[in-house]
Design an enzyme around this catalytic site. Structure first.
Site, PDB file in Angstrom:
ATOM      1  N   LYS A   1      77.715 -45.746  52.094  1.00 58.56           N
ATOM      2  CA  LYS A   1      77.179 -44.422  51.773  1.00 58.56           C
ATOM      3  C   LYS A   1      77.920 -43.798  50.596  1.00 58.56           C
ATOM      4  CE  LYS A   1      76.230 -40.006  54.133  1.00 58.56           C
ATOM      5  NZ  LYS A   1      76.457 -39.277  55.414  1.00 58.56           N
TER       6      LYS A   1
ATOM      7  N   GLU B   1      71.478 -43.793  61.448  1.00 59.54           N
ATOM      8  CA  GLU B   1      72.849 -43.761  60.946  1.00 59.54           C
ATOM      9  C   GLU B   1      73.831 -43.828  62.118  1.00 59.54           C
ATOM     10  OE1 GLU B   1      75.553 -40.878  58.054  1.00 59.54           O
ATOM     11  OE2 GLU B   1      73.850 -40.017  59.150  1.00 59.54           O
TER      12      GLU B   1
ATOM     13  N   CYS C   1      71.329 -40.934  54.968  1.00 57.77           N
ATOM     14  CA  CYS C   1      71.324 -39.512  55.299  1.00 57.77           C
ATOM     15  C   CYS C   1      71.473 -38.587  54.084  1.00 57.77           C
ATOM     16  CB  CYS C   1      72.414 -39.246  56.340  1.00 57.77           C
ATOM     17  SG  CYS C   1      72.157 -37.718  57.304  1.00 57.77           S
TER      18      CYS C   1
END
Length: 249
Positions: A105, A39, A139
């Site tokens: 995300k 990330e 994540c």
């Protein structure tokens, strides 16, 4: 399909340095079909992106496109980007033919204030590449299994992360859970080193649909590992033990 996971020690807010080091790591591990970086691999994980986030036509993305073409392999990893008036934690998947797909995300890390500056993505993204259907996740998404639920439309999940050391046991456990419950391969790529807020110890791994580790990177060290993704074996397992047919809709 051969996948190489690249566990990196990211230098804070230094895209040129981080890209150069990623380039060298890829060259040291030739022959894979896909290379996966962590990330925000070019800058480190930033919750306040002003002055750090990169433009849409960034040198980082141009490197991904050029490198992918040069080695005839896909390159994937997330980058903090500025898009209009918004910031996104954008997970790029760059194909060797120059095609760029991306996932923004969805679950922003409110505990760290990511939601105060970044805009959440609203769509799941599944990439088709060399016979493998790949779900892109970033994540914190790992903690939300409904978002990643497999309805039979993918074969593998990529999780790229900056997952800190104090919670790394959750990282390892949840990666294994996602592989088992979705009857798919999972590649989780975390960073090592430190940034102004956290320390990171890695735990990057590729897990098979049975929940078994295929390969893993060495903890607390910048290194790489390569795994073979066998779609024929996955299909045979799903036919023999059709768990997904009984899943809640």
């Amino acid at each position: 399909m051969k996948v190489t996971i690249l566990q990196r020690d990211i230098i804070w807010a230094s895209p040129e340095t981080n890209v150069s080091r990623a380039d060298a790591a890829i060259d040291s591990n030739p022959g894979s079909d896909l290379y996966v970086l962590p990330e925000m691999f070019s800058t480190g994980f930033c919750t306040e992106p002003e002055g750090i986030a990169e433009p849409l036509d960034s040198a980082t993305l141009q490197w991904m496109i050029q490198k992918s073409s040069a080695i005839d392999a896909a390159i994937a990893g997330s980058v903090a980007v500025t898009d209009g008036d918004n910031y996104f934690n954008r997970f790029y998947f760059v194909h060797p033919d120059g095609t760029v797909q991306y996932y923004d995300k969805h679950h922003l890390f409110t505990y760290g204030g990511e939601h105060l500056h970044f805009t959440a993505g609203s769509e799941r993204v599944i990439v088709g590449y060399r016979g493998v259907r790949i779900l892109l996740e970033v994540c914190y998404d790992l903690r939300f299994p409904v978002w990643s639920r497999n309805h039979g439309e993918y074969d593998m999940i990529l999780y790229v992360a900056s997952w800190p050391t104090p919670r790394v046991e959750a990282w390892s456990a949840l990666l294994r859970a996602r592989a088992i419950e979705n009857q798919c391969y999972v590649a989780g790529v975390n960073r090592v080193g430190s940034d102004p807020s956290c320390n990171y110890c890695g735990g990057s791994v590729v897990i098979d649909p049975y929940g078994k580790t295929i390969v893993e990177c060495e903890w607390d060290k910048e290194n790489e590992a390569t795994a073979e993704i066998d779609i024929c074996q996955l299909d045979a397992f799903r036919k023999k033990f059709p768990v997904l047919n009984d899943a809640d809709r």
